[in-house]
Enzyme design. Structure first.
Site, PDB file in Angstrom:
ATOM      1  N   SER A 136       6.593   1.003   3.424  1.00  0.00           N
ATOM      2  CA  SER A 136       5.153   0.868   3.206  1.00  0.00           C
ATOM      3  C   SER A 136       4.464   1.068   4.544  1.00  0.00           C
ATOM      4  CB  SER A 136       4.867  -0.539   2.676  1.00  0.00           C
ATOM      5  OG  SER A 136       3.505  -0.832   2.812  1.00  0.00           O
ATOM      6  N   ALA A 192       5.252   0.885  -1.208  1.00  0.00           N
ATOM      7  CA  ALA A 192       6.597   0.367  -1.463  1.00  0.00           C
ATOM      8  C   ALA A 192       6.813   0.050  -2.935  1.00  0.00           C
ATOM      9  CB  ALA A 192       6.860  -0.866  -0.604  1.00  0.00           C
ATOM     10  N   THR A 193       5.779  -0.357  -3.648  1.00  0.00           N
ATOM     11  CA  THR A 193       5.953  -0.633  -5.076  1.00  0.00           C
ATOM     12  C   THR A 193       6.389   0.635  -5.802  1.00  0.00           C
ATOM     13  OG1 THR A 193       4.435  -2.503  -5.166  1.00  0.00           O
ATOM     14  CG2 THR A 193       4.747  -1.280  -7.207  1.00  0.00           C
ATOM     15  N   THR A 243      -0.669  15.797  -5.315  1.00  0.00           N
ATOM     16  CA  THR A 243      -1.156  16.327  -4.046  1.00  0.00           C
ATOM     17  C   THR A 243      -0.953  15.312  -2.936  1.00  0.00           C
ATOM     18  OG1 THR A 243      -2.767  17.738  -5.136  1.00  0.00           O
ATOM     19  CG2 THR A 243      -3.226  17.168  -2.842  1.00  0.00           C
ATOM     20  N   ASN A 296       9.775 -11.214   2.089  1.00  0.00           N
ATOM     21  CA  ASN A 296       8.343 -11.262   2.404  1.00  0.00           C
ATOM     22  C   ASN A 296       7.826 -12.680   2.610  1.00  0.00           C
ATOM     23  OD1 ASN A 296       9.087 -11.099  -0.443  1.00  0.00           O
ATOM     24  ND2 ASN A 296       6.927 -11.378  -0.878  1.00  0.00           N
ATOM     25  N   CYS A 330       0.965 -12.407  -3.888  1.00  0.00           N
ATOM     26  CA  CYS A 330       1.034 -12.008  -5.292  1.00  0.00           C
ATOM     27  C   CYS A 330       1.115 -13.207  -6.223  1.00  0.00           C
ATOM     28  CB  CYS A 330       2.243 -11.116  -5.530  1.00  0.00           C
ATOM     29  SG  CYS A 330       2.339  -9.802  -4.334  1.00  0.00           S
ATOM     30  N   GLN A 351       9.008  -4.959   4.535  1.00  0.00           N
ATOM     31  CA  GLN A 351       8.691  -5.967   5.555  1.00  0.00           C
ATOM     32  C   GLN A 351       9.524  -5.788   6.822  1.00  0.00           C
ATOM     33  OE1 GLN A 351       6.364  -8.280   5.442  1.00  0.00           O
ATOM     34  NE2 GLN A 351       5.781  -8.385   3.288  1.00  0.00           N
TER      35      GLN A 351
END
Lengths: 127, 403
Positions: free
Chosen positions: B202, B74-75, B242, B154, B327, B182
Protein backbone atom coordinates in the site's frame (compact mmCIF):
# COMPACT_ATOMS: atom_id res chain seq x y z
CA UNK A 1 -17.94 9.85 16.79
CA UNK A 2 -19.42 13.25 17.48
CA UNK A 3 -20.94 13.61 20.93
CA UNK A 4 -23.71 16.01 21.85
CA UNK A 5 -22.84 19.00 24.01
CA UNK A 6 -24.75 17.55 26.94
CA UNK A 7 -22.82 14.30 26.79
CA UNK A 8 -19.58 16.25 26.65
CA UNK A 9 -20.65 18.41 29.58
CA UNK A 10 -21.48 15.40 31.79
CA UNK A 11 -18.36 13.63 30.63
CA UNK A 12 -16.07 16.60 31.36
CA UNK A 13 -17.83 17.49 34.62
CA UNK A 14 -19.48 14.36 35.93
CA UNK A 15 -21.98 15.04 38.72
CA UNK A 16 -22.08 13.09 41.96
CA UNK A 17 -19.10 10.83 41.47
CA UNK A 18 -18.39 8.56 44.42
CA UNK A 19 -20.26 6.25 46.73
CA UNK A 20 -21.91 5.57 50.08
CA UNK A 21 -21.31 2.74 52.53
CA UNK A 22 -23.20 -0.20 51.06
CA UNK A 23 -24.31 -1.49 54.45
CA UNK A 24 -26.13 1.71 55.47
CA UNK A 25 -29.79 1.01 55.91
CA UNK A 26 -30.94 3.90 53.73
CA UNK A 27 -28.57 3.07 50.88
CA UNK A 28 -29.52 1.08 47.79
CA UNK A 29 -26.74 -0.08 45.48
CA UNK A 30 -27.18 -1.12 41.86
CA UNK A 31 -24.34 -2.56 39.83
CA UNK A 32 -25.20 -3.37 36.22
CA UNK A 33 -23.37 -4.24 33.05
CA UNK A 34 -20.25 -6.32 32.58
CA UNK A 35 -16.63 -5.57 31.75
CA UNK A 36 -16.99 -7.89 28.75
CA UNK A 37 -19.63 -5.60 27.28
CA UNK A 38 -17.49 -2.53 27.81
CA UNK A 39 -19.58 -0.90 30.50
CA UNK A 40 -20.29 -1.30 34.20
CA UNK A 41 -22.38 1.19 36.15
CA UNK A 42 -22.59 1.45 39.91
CA UNK A 43 -25.43 3.65 41.10
CA UNK A 44 -26.18 4.29 44.75
CA UNK A 45 -29.17 6.06 46.23
CA UNK A 46 -29.54 7.34 49.78
CA UNK A 47 -33.19 7.27 50.81
CA UNK A 48 -34.67 9.25 53.68
CA UNK A 49 -37.23 7.98 56.19
CA UNK A 50 -39.96 9.55 54.05
CA UNK A 51 -39.00 7.40 51.05
CA UNK A 52 -37.51 10.33 49.18
CA UNK A 53 -34.08 9.96 47.55
CA UNK A 54 -31.84 12.51 49.29
CA UNK A 55 -28.65 11.86 47.44
CA UNK A 56 -27.21 9.70 44.69
CA UNK A 57 -23.68 8.76 43.62
CA UNK A 58 -22.22 6.84 40.72
CA UNK A 59 -19.12 5.32 39.26
CA UNK A 60 -19.04 4.11 35.67
CA UNK A 61 -16.61 2.17 33.56
CA UNK A 62 -17.69 2.76 29.99
CA UNK A 63 -17.81 5.10 27.04
CA UNK A 64 -18.60 8.81 27.26
CA UNK A 65 -22.31 8.17 26.72
CA UNK A 66 -22.41 5.63 29.55
CA UNK A 67 -20.68 8.05 31.91
CA UNK A 68 -23.03 10.87 30.87
CA UNK A 69 -26.15 8.67 31.22
CA UNK A 70 -25.26 7.65 34.76
CA UNK A 71 -24.20 11.16 35.74
CA UNK A 72 -27.55 12.46 34.47
CA UNK A 73 -29.65 9.96 36.41
CA UNK A 74 -27.93 10.84 39.69
CA UNK A 75 -29.30 14.34 39.14
CA UNK A 76 -32.74 13.15 38.09
CA UNK A 77 -33.40 10.71 40.95
CA UNK A 78 -32.61 13.24 43.67
CA UNK A 79 -35.78 14.55 45.30
CA UNK A 80 -37.90 11.77 43.84
CA UNK A 81 -39.49 8.96 45.82
CA UNK A 82 -38.19 5.51 44.96
CA UNK A 83 -41.43 4.81 43.10
CA UNK A 84 -41.07 8.00 41.06
CA UNK A 85 -37.46 7.12 40.31
CA UNK A 86 -38.64 3.85 38.78
CA UNK A 87 -40.66 5.83 36.27
CA UNK A 88 -37.53 7.23 34.62
CA UNK A 89 -37.32 5.62 31.21
CA UNK A 90 -34.29 5.07 29.02
CA UNK A 91 -35.97 6.97 26.20
CA UNK A 92 -36.02 10.12 28.35
CA UNK A 93 -32.31 9.73 29.09
CA UNK A 94 -31.50 9.12 25.43
CA UNK A 95 -33.55 12.13 24.38
CA UNK A 96 -32.03 14.47 26.97
CA UNK A 97 -28.49 13.50 25.94
CA UNK A 98 -29.29 13.19 22.21
CA UNK A 99 -27.70 9.73 22.12
CA UNK A 100 -27.16 8.21 18.67
CA UNK A 101 -28.73 4.76 18.01
CA UNK A 102 -25.49 2.87 18.74
CA UNK A 103 -25.45 4.40 22.24
CA UNK A 104 -29.03 3.65 23.24
CA UNK A 105 -27.80 0.69 25.29
CA UNK A 106 -26.07 3.20 27.60
CA UNK A 107 -29.43 4.75 28.49
CA UNK A 108 -30.95 1.29 28.98
CA UNK A 109 -28.13 0.45 31.33
CA UNK A 110 -28.74 3.65 33.31
CA UNK A 111 -32.42 2.75 33.67
CA UNK A 112 -31.42 -0.73 34.79
CA UNK A 113 -29.05 0.80 37.33
CA UNK A 114 -31.92 2.77 38.92
CA UNK A 115 -34.06 -0.38 39.08
CA UNK A 116 -31.20 -2.37 40.61
CA UNK A 117 -30.48 0.32 43.22
CA UNK A 118 -34.16 0.56 44.18
CA UNK A 119 -34.48 -3.23 44.34
CA UNK A 120 -31.48 -3.39 46.67
CA UNK A 121 -32.97 -0.67 48.88
CA UNK A 122 -36.34 -2.45 48.99
CA UNK A 123 -34.69 -5.76 49.83
CA UNK A 124 -33.28 -4.14 52.95
CA UNK A 125 -36.70 -2.87 53.91
CA UNK A 126 -38.98 -5.88 53.36
CA UNK A 127 -39.21 -6.82 57.00
CA UNK B 1 4.50 24.99 18.99
CA UNK B 2 2.28 21.96 19.27
CA UNK B 3 -0.44 21.44 16.70
CA UNK B 4 -3.56 19.69 17.96
CA UNK B 5 -4.68 17.02 17.81
CA UNK B 6 -1.25 15.42 17.88
CA UNK B 7 -1.22 12.73 15.21
CA UNK B 8 -0.11 9.37 16.62
CA UNK B 9 -2.05 7.13 14.24
CA UNK B 10 0.52 6.53 11.49
CA UNK B 11 -0.63 2.93 11.05
CA UNK B 12 -4.08 4.16 10.01
CA UNK B 13 -2.56 6.36 7.37
CA UNK B 14 0.34 8.75 6.89
CA UNK B 15 0.46 12.24 5.47
CA UNK B 16 1.81 12.36 1.93
CA UNK B 17 5.43 13.45 2.16
CA UNK B 18 5.75 16.94 0.57
CA UNK B 19 8.40 15.55 -1.79
CA UNK B 20 5.89 12.94 -2.94
CA UNK B 21 3.15 15.52 -3.47
CA UNK B 22 5.56 17.64 -5.54
CA UNK B 23 6.49 14.69 -7.72
CA UNK B 24 2.84 13.88 -8.38
CA UNK B 25 1.58 17.28 -9.47
CA UNK B 26 2.92 17.49 -13.05
CA UNK B 27 1.28 14.13 -13.84
CA UNK B 28 -2.13 15.61 -13.10
CA UNK B 29 -1.81 18.73 -15.22
CA UNK B 30 0.76 18.99 -18.01
CA UNK B 31 1.76 15.36 -18.35
CA UNK B 32 -1.69 13.87 -18.25
CA UNK B 33 -1.27 11.21 -20.93
CA UNK B 34 -2.61 7.69 -20.72
CA UNK B 35 0.32 5.32 -20.18
CA UNK B 36 -1.40 2.87 -22.52
CA UNK B 37 -1.39 5.35 -25.43
CA UNK B 38 1.26 4.07 -27.82
CA UNK B 39 0.78 6.57 -30.60
CA UNK B 40 2.11 9.85 -29.13
CA UNK B 41 4.52 11.47 -26.70
CA UNK B 42 1.87 12.07 -24.00
CA UNK B 43 1.45 8.32 -23.67
CA UNK B 44 5.17 7.55 -23.93
CA UNK B 45 6.20 9.90 -21.14
CA UNK B 46 3.41 8.64 -18.87
CA UNK B 47 4.46 5.08 -19.57
CA UNK B 48 8.05 5.94 -18.70
CA UNK B 49 6.94 7.51 -15.42
CA UNK B 50 4.96 4.38 -14.55
CA UNK B 51 7.90 2.13 -15.33
CA UNK B 52 10.30 4.30 -13.32
CA UNK B 53 7.95 4.06 -10.37
CA UNK B 54 7.71 0.30 -10.83
CA UNK B 55 11.49 0.14 -10.50
CA UNK B 56 11.38 2.23 -7.33
CA UNK B 57 8.77 -0.01 -5.74
CA UNK B 58 10.65 -3.14 -6.79
CA UNK B 59 13.91 -1.71 -5.43
CA UNK B 60 12.54 -1.30 -1.90
CA UNK B 61 11.75 -5.02 -1.70
CA UNK B 62 14.59 -6.28 -3.94
CA UNK B 63 12.30 -7.65 -6.65
CA UNK B 64 12.29 -7.47 -10.44
CA UNK B 65 10.11 -4.57 -11.67
CA UNK B 66 8.31 -7.06 -13.91
CA UNK B 67 7.01 -8.70 -10.75
CA UNK B 68 5.09 -5.60 -9.64
CA UNK B 69 1.40 -5.22 -10.59
CA UNK B 70 -0.36 -1.93 -9.80
CA UNK B 71 -3.61 -2.07 -7.85
CA UNK B 72 -5.79 0.40 -5.96
CA UNK B 73 -4.30 -0.56 -2.59
CA UNK B 74 -3.52 -3.41 -0.26
CA UNK B 75 -7.16 -4.50 0.03
CA UNK B 76 -7.35 -5.04 -3.71
CA UNK B 77 -3.92 -6.70 -3.73
CA UNK B 78 -5.05 -9.11 -1.01
CA UNK B 79 -8.23 -9.91 -2.92
CA UNK B 80 -6.38 -10.45 -6.18
CA UNK B 81 -3.70 -12.61 -4.57
CA UNK B 82 -5.95 -14.78 -2.43
CA UNK B 83 -8.92 -15.22 -4.75
CA UNK B 84 -6.70 -15.31 -7.81
CA UNK B 85 -4.40 -18.04 -6.46
CA UNK B 86 -7.21 -20.07 -4.90
CA UNK B 87 -9.17 -20.05 -8.14
CA UNK B 88 -6.14 -20.94 -10.21
CA UNK B 89 -5.17 -23.88 -8.00
CA UNK B 90 -8.60 -25.11 -7.04
CA UNK B 91 -8.09 -28.27 -9.11
CA UNK B 92 -5.13 -29.09 -6.86
CA UNK B 93 -6.87 -28.67 -3.52
CA UNK B 94 -9.40 -26.70 -1.52
CA UNK B 95 -7.61 -25.96 1.73
CA UNK B 96 -6.34 -22.48 2.62
CA UNK B 97 -4.68 -21.23 5.83
CA UNK B 98 -4.36 -17.85 7.51
CA UNK B 99 -4.16 -16.31 11.02
CA UNK B 100 -6.97 -15.04 13.23
CA UNK B 101 -5.10 -11.75 13.61
CA UNK B 102 -4.98 -10.89 9.92
CA UNK B 103 -6.49 -7.71 8.52
CA UNK B 104 -10.16 -7.88 7.54
CA UNK B 105 -9.15 -7.63 3.88
CA UNK B 106 -7.64 -11.09 4.24
CA UNK B 107 -10.14 -12.60 6.68
CA UNK B 108 -13.18 -11.48 4.74
CA UNK B 109 -11.68 -12.70 1.48
CA UNK B 110 -11.14 -16.10 3.11
CA UNK B 111 -14.78 -16.10 4.25
CA UNK B 112 -15.85 -15.40 0.70
CA UNK B 113 -13.79 -18.33 -0.58
CA UNK B 114 -15.40 -20.55 2.05
CA UNK B 115 -18.76 -19.63 0.55
CA UNK B 116 -17.39 -20.92 -2.76
CA UNK B 117 -16.44 -24.30 -1.41
CA UNK B 118 -12.93 -23.75 -0.05
CA UNK B 119 -12.01 -24.99 3.42
CA UNK B 120 -10.22 -22.44 5.56
CA UNK B 121 -8.15 -22.80 8.72
CA UNK B 122 -7.79 -19.69 10.90
CA UNK B 123 -4.81 -20.28 13.16
CA UNK B 124 -4.62 -18.97 16.71
CA UNK B 125 -1.55 -16.95 17.55
CA UNK B 126 0.59 -17.16 20.67
CA UNK B 127 0.13 -14.77 23.56
CA UNK B 128 2.86 -12.57 22.06
CA UNK B 129 0.91 -12.28 18.79
CA UNK B 130 3.31 -14.44 16.78
CA UNK B 131 2.36 -17.50 14.78
CA UNK B 132 2.86 -20.84 16.50
CA UNK B 133 5.05 -22.69 13.98
CA UNK B 134 4.17 -26.10 15.34
CA UNK B 135 0.44 -25.41 15.05
CA UNK B 136 1.10 -24.13 11.54
CA UNK B 137 2.94 -27.28 10.50
CA UNK B 138 0.16 -29.40 11.97
CA UNK B 139 -2.48 -27.47 10.06
CA UNK B 140 -0.92 -28.21 6.66
CA UNK B 141 -2.73 -30.84 4.60
CA UNK B 142 -1.96 -32.56 1.32
CA UNK B 143 -4.69 -30.42 -0.28
CA UNK B 144 -3.45 -27.09 1.14
CA UNK B 145 -2.97 -24.72 -1.80
CA UNK B 146 -2.53 -21.30 -0.19
CA UNK B 147 -1.14 -19.74 2.98
CA UNK B 148 -1.61 -16.05 3.77
CA UNK B 149 0.25 -14.45 6.69
CA UNK B 150 0.78 -10.74 7.25
CA UNK B 151 4.33 -9.39 7.56
CA UNK B 152 3.49 -6.84 10.29
CA UNK B 153 0.31 -6.77 12.32
CA UNK B 154 -1.57 -3.50 11.97
CA UNK B 155 -2.71 -3.34 15.59
CA UNK B 156 0.18 -4.65 17.65
CA UNK B 157 3.03 -4.26 15.17
CA UNK B 158 4.51 -7.73 15.62
CA UNK B 159 6.65 -9.11 12.78
CA UNK B 160 5.78 -12.66 11.75
CA UNK B 161 8.59 -15.09 10.79
CA UNK B 162 7.96 -14.81 7.04
CA UNK B 163 11.25 -16.45 6.01
CA UNK B 164 10.55 -19.55 8.09
CA UNK B 165 6.95 -19.88 6.86
CA UNK B 166 8.13 -19.37 3.28
CA UNK B 167 10.63 -22.26 3.51
CA UNK B 168 7.89 -24.64 4.57
CA UNK B 169 5.44 -23.48 1.91
CA UNK B 170 7.99 -23.69 -0.88
CA UNK B 171 9.08 -27.16 0.15
CA UNK B 172 5.48 -28.33 -0.03
CA UNK B 173 4.60 -26.44 -3.21
CA UNK B 174 2.03 -24.23 -1.48
CA UNK B 175 1.49 -20.65 -2.71
CA UNK B 176 2.49 -18.18 0.01
CA UNK B 177 0.93 -14.72 0.14
CA UNK B 178 2.10 -11.98 2.50
CA UNK B 179 0.21 -8.78 3.28
CA UNK B 180 3.03 -6.28 3.72
CA UNK B 181 0.92 -3.12 3.93
CA UNK B 182 2.34 -2.25 7.36
CA UNK B 183 5.88 -3.45 6.66
CA UNK B 184 7.29 -1.23 3.91
CA UNK B 185 9.80 1.27 5.22
CA UNK B 186 9.65 -0.40 8.64
CA UNK B 187 11.41 -3.74 8.10
CA UNK B 188 13.92 -4.92 5.51
CA UNK B 189 12.18 -6.92 2.80
CA UNK B 190 14.35 -8.92 0.43
CA UNK B 191 12.27 -10.89 -2.01
CA UNK B 192 15.38 -12.41 -3.57
CA UNK B 193 15.82 -14.28 -0.28
CA UNK B 194 12.28 -14.67 1.07
CA UNK B 195 10.35 -17.57 -0.40
CA UNK B 196 7.20 -15.54 -0.89
CA UNK B 197 5.06 -15.91 -4.01
CA UNK B 198 2.70 -12.96 -3.62
CA UNK B 199 3.06 -9.80 -1.54
CA UNK B 200 0.62 -6.91 -1.09
CA UNK B 201 1.71 -3.27 -0.76
CA UNK B 202 0.00 0.00 0.00
CA UNK B 203 1.31 3.50 -0.68
CA UNK B 204 -0.54 5.47 1.98
CA UNK B 205 0.99 3.64 4.96
CA UNK B 206 4.42 4.77 3.74
CA UNK B 207 3.89 8.50 3.08
CA UNK B 208 2.40 7.99 -0.37
CA UNK B 209 -1.11 8.78 -1.61
CA UNK B 210 -4.24 6.78 -0.84
CA UNK B 211 -5.85 4.79 -3.64
CA UNK B 212 -2.73 3.11 -4.96
CA UNK B 213 -0.99 -0.13 -4.10
CA UNK B 214 0.76 -3.04 -5.73
CA UNK B 215 0.94 -6.79 -5.76
CA UNK B 216 4.23 -8.59 -6.12
CA UNK B 217 3.80 -11.69 -8.28
CA UNK B 218 6.89 -13.89 -8.33
CA UNK B 219 8.30 -14.92 -11.73
CA UNK B 220 10.76 -17.65 -10.68
CA UNK B 221 9.17 -19.96 -9.72
CA UNK B 222 6.15 -18.41 -11.31
CA UNK B 223 3.16 -17.63 -9.13
CA UNK B 224 -0.08 -18.19 -10.99
CA UNK B 225 -3.25 -16.16 -10.53
CA UNK B 226 -6.62 -15.67 -12.11
CA UNK B 227 -7.39 -12.01 -12.79
CA UNK B 228 -10.22 -10.46 -10.78
CA UNK B 229 -10.63 -7.32 -12.89
CA UNK B 230 -11.21 -7.76 -16.61
CA UNK B 231 -10.96 -5.21 -19.37
CA UNK B 232 -8.20 -3.74 -21.51
CA UNK B 233 -5.60 -6.26 -20.43
CA UNK B 234 -3.40 -3.83 -18.51
CA UNK B 235 -0.69 -5.19 -16.20
CA UNK B 236 -0.23 -8.29 -18.37
CA UNK B 237 -3.89 -9.08 -18.03
CA UNK B 238 -3.70 -9.41 -14.25
CA UNK B 239 -5.40 -6.11 -13.49
CA UNK B 240 -7.20 -4.17 -16.17
CA UNK B 241 -7.96 -0.49 -15.81
CA UNK B 242 -6.23 2.71 -16.89
CA UNK B 243 -3.16 3.28 -14.76
CA UNK B 244 -3.35 6.29 -12.43
CA UNK B 245 -0.04 7.83 -13.43
CA UNK B 246 0.06 10.51 -10.69
CA UNK B 247 -0.77 7.97 -7.96
CA UNK B 248 1.81 5.52 -9.28
CA UNK B 249 4.47 8.24 -9.45
CA UNK B 250 3.58 9.12 -5.84
CA UNK B 251 3.95 5.55 -4.68
CA UNK B 252 7.28 5.24 -6.49
CA UNK B 253 8.63 8.41 -4.90
CA UNK B 254 7.33 7.36 -1.46
CA UNK B 255 9.05 3.99 -1.72
CA UNK B 256 12.26 5.60 -3.00
CA UNK B 257 12.33 7.84 0.07
CA UNK B 258 11.54 4.86 2.30
CA UNK B 259 14.45 2.88 0.89
CA UNK B 260 16.92 5.73 1.25
CA UNK B 261 15.84 6.97 4.66
CA UNK B 262 14.36 4.03 6.53
CA UNK B 263 17.42 3.21 8.57
CA UNK B 264 17.81 6.70 10.02
CA UNK B 265 14.09 7.17 10.34
CA UNK B 266 13.51 3.91 12.15
CA UNK B 267 16.26 4.72 14.66
CA UNK B 268 14.67 8.08 15.38
CA UNK B 269 11.14 6.68 15.59
CA UNK B 270 12.22 3.82 17.83
CA UNK B 271 13.74 6.27 20.32
CA UNK B 272 10.47 8.20 20.42
CA UNK B 273 8.44 5.01 20.85
CA UNK B 274 10.70 3.83 23.67
CA UNK B 275 10.41 7.24 25.30
CA UNK B 276 6.62 6.94 25.13
CA UNK B 277 6.71 3.41 26.54
CA UNK B 278 8.97 4.47 29.41
CA UNK B 279 6.72 7.41 30.17
CA UNK B 280 3.55 5.31 30.27
CA UNK B 281 4.85 2.22 32.02
CA UNK B 282 4.85 3.83 35.46
CA UNK B 283 1.06 4.06 35.29
CA UNK B 284 -0.30 1.20 37.39
CA UNK B 285 -1.96 -1.82 35.78
CA UNK B 286 -0.62 -1.14 32.28
CA UNK B 287 0.04 -3.97 29.85
CA UNK B 288 1.89 -3.90 26.54
CA UNK B 289 0.14 -5.99 23.88
CA UNK B 290 2.31 -8.06 21.58
CA UNK B 291 5.94 -9.05 21.58
CA UNK B 292 8.33 -6.10 22.01
CA UNK B 293 11.31 -7.74 20.32
CA UNK B 294 9.75 -8.89 17.04
CA UNK B 295 8.01 -5.60 16.49
CA UNK B 296 8.17 -2.63 14.17
CA UNK B 297 9.81 0.43 15.76
CA UNK B 298 6.86 2.79 15.53
CA UNK B 299 4.10 0.80 17.23
CA UNK B 300 3.05 0.75 20.85
CA UNK B 301 -0.18 -0.96 21.86
CA UNK B 302 -1.03 -0.66 25.53
CA UNK B 303 -3.98 -1.70 27.66
CA UNK B 304 -4.84 0.48 30.62
CA UNK B 305 -6.84 -1.85 32.82
CA UNK B 306 -10.14 -0.73 34.37
CA UNK B 307 -10.50 2.17 31.95
CA UNK B 308 -12.74 1.82 28.91
CA UNK B 309 -11.04 2.49 25.58
CA UNK B 310 -13.60 4.77 23.97
CA UNK B 311 -13.88 7.03 27.00
CA UNK B 312 -10.10 7.15 27.16
CA UNK B 313 -9.89 8.20 23.52
CA UNK B 314 -12.47 10.87 24.30
CA UNK B 315 -10.43 12.01 27.30
CA UNK B 316 -7.29 12.31 25.25
CA UNK B 317 -8.89 13.98 22.26
CA UNK B 318 -5.82 16.19 21.92
CA UNK B 319 -4.10 13.06 20.64
CA UNK B 320 -5.28 11.22 17.53
CA UNK B 321 -4.91 7.50 18.27
CA UNK B 322 -6.86 4.28 17.67
CA UNK B 323 -8.64 1.92 19.99
CA UNK B 324 -8.32 -1.40 18.25
CA UNK B 325 -7.91 -0.73 14.53
CA UNK B 326 -9.53 2.07 12.57
CA UNK B 327 -11.71 -0.50 10.84
CA UNK B 328 -13.22 -1.79 14.07
CA UNK B 329 -13.21 1.29 16.27
CA UNK B 330 -16.66 2.35 15.00
CA UNK B 331 -18.16 -0.82 16.45
CA UNK B 332 -18.62 -1.70 20.08
CA UNK B 333 -16.71 -4.95 19.80
CA UNK B 334 -13.36 -5.20 21.51
CA UNK B 335 -10.42 -5.77 19.21
CA UNK B 336 -10.46 -9.28 17.74
CA UNK B 337 -6.69 -9.13 17.49
CA UNK B 338 -6.25 -8.60 21.24
CA UNK B 339 -8.82 -11.30 21.93
CA UNK B 340 -6.79 -13.67 19.78
CA UNK B 341 -3.81 -12.97 22.09
CA UNK B 342 -5.94 -14.22 24.95
CA UNK B 343 -6.41 -10.76 26.47
CA UNK B 344 -9.55 -10.68 28.58
CA UNK B 345 -12.33 -8.40 27.52
CA UNK B 346 -11.68 -5.50 29.83
CA UNK B 347 -8.07 -5.33 28.70
CA UNK B 348 -9.09 -5.65 25.06
CA UNK B 349 -11.60 -2.84 25.59
CA UNK B 350 -8.95 -0.65 27.23
CA UNK B 351 -6.29 -0.77 24.56
CA UNK B 352 -4.81 2.19 22.77
CA UNK B 353 -2.64 1.91 19.69
CA UNK B 354 -0.02 4.63 19.39
CA UNK B 355 1.82 4.69 16.08
CA UNK B 356 4.62 7.20 15.65
CA UNK B 357 5.95 8.49 12.36
CA UNK B 358 8.11 10.71 10.24
CA UNK B 359 6.76 13.97 11.60
CA UNK B 360 6.38 13.08 15.29
CA UNK B 361 8.45 15.19 17.71
CA UNK B 362 9.80 14.59 21.20
CA UNK B 363 7.64 17.44 22.46
CA UNK B 364 4.53 15.68 21.15
CA UNK B 365 5.51 12.45 22.87
CA UNK B 366 6.11 14.23 26.18
CA UNK B 367 2.77 16.01 25.97
CA UNK B 368 1.06 12.67 25.34
CA UNK B 369 2.72 11.01 28.34
CA UNK B 370 1.62 13.84 30.61
CA UNK B 371 -1.94 13.83 29.25
CA UNK B 372 -2.30 10.06 29.69
CA UNK B 373 -1.17 10.24 33.31
CA UNK B 374 -3.77 12.88 34.10
CA UNK B 375 -6.69 11.36 32.23
CA UNK B 376 -6.18 7.78 33.32
CA UNK B 377 -6.13 8.98 36.91
CA UNK B 378 -9.39 10.79 36.34
CA UNK B 379 -11.14 7.89 34.61
CA UNK B 380 -10.01 5.43 37.26
CA UNK B 381 -11.55 7.66 39.93
CA UNK B 382 -14.75 7.21 37.95
CA UNK B 383 -14.33 3.47 37.47
CA UNK B 384 -16.21 1.02 39.70
CA UNK B 385 -13.84 -1.69 38.51
CA UNK B 386 -10.81 0.21 39.74
CA UNK B 387 -12.56 0.77 43.09
CA UNK B 388 -13.28 -2.95 43.42
CA UNK B 389 -9.70 -3.86 42.60
CA UNK B 390 -8.45 -1.38 45.21
CA UNK B 391 -10.76 -3.08 47.70
CA UNK B 392 -9.21 -6.42 46.81
CA UNK B 393 -12.11 -7.86 44.83
CA UNK B 394 -11.17 -10.41 42.16
CA UNK B 395 -13.14 -9.22 39.13
CA UNK B 396 -13.18 -12.69 37.59
CA UNK B 397 -15.10 -13.98 40.62
CA UNK B 398 -17.89 -11.43 40.20
CA UNK B 399 -21.20 -12.56 38.70
CA UNK B 400 -21.87 -9.77 36.20
CA UNK B 401 -25.38 -8.94 35.16
CA UNK B 402 -24.65 -9.18 31.45
CA UNK B 403 -26.94 -7.22 29.19
Amino acid sequence: MAYSEKVLDHYENPRNVGGFAKEDEGVGTGMVGAPACGDVMKLQIKVGKDGVIEDAKFKTYGCGSAIASSSLVTEWVKGKTVEQALEIKNTQIAEELALPPVKIHCSILAEDAIKAAVADYKKKHVA
Amino acid sequence: MLKFPIYLDYSATTPVDPRVAQAMIPWLTEQFGNPASRSHAYGWEAEKAVEDAREQVAALVNADPKEIVWTSGATESNNLAIKGAAQFYKGKGKHIITLKTEHKAVLDTFRELERHGFEATYLDVQEDGLINMEAFRNALRPDTILVSVMFVNNEIGVIQPIAEIGEICREKGITFHVDAAQATGKVDIDLSQLKVDLMSFSAHKTYGPKGIGALYVRRKPRARLEAQMHGGGHERGLRSGTLATHQIVGMGEAFRIAREEMKIENDRVRKLRDRLLKGLQDIEATYVNGDMEHRVPHNLNISFAYVEGESLIMAIKDVAVSSGSACTSASLEPSYVLRALGRNDELAHSSIRFTIGRFTTEEEVDYTIDLLHKKIGKLRELSPLWEMVQEGVDLDSVQWAAH
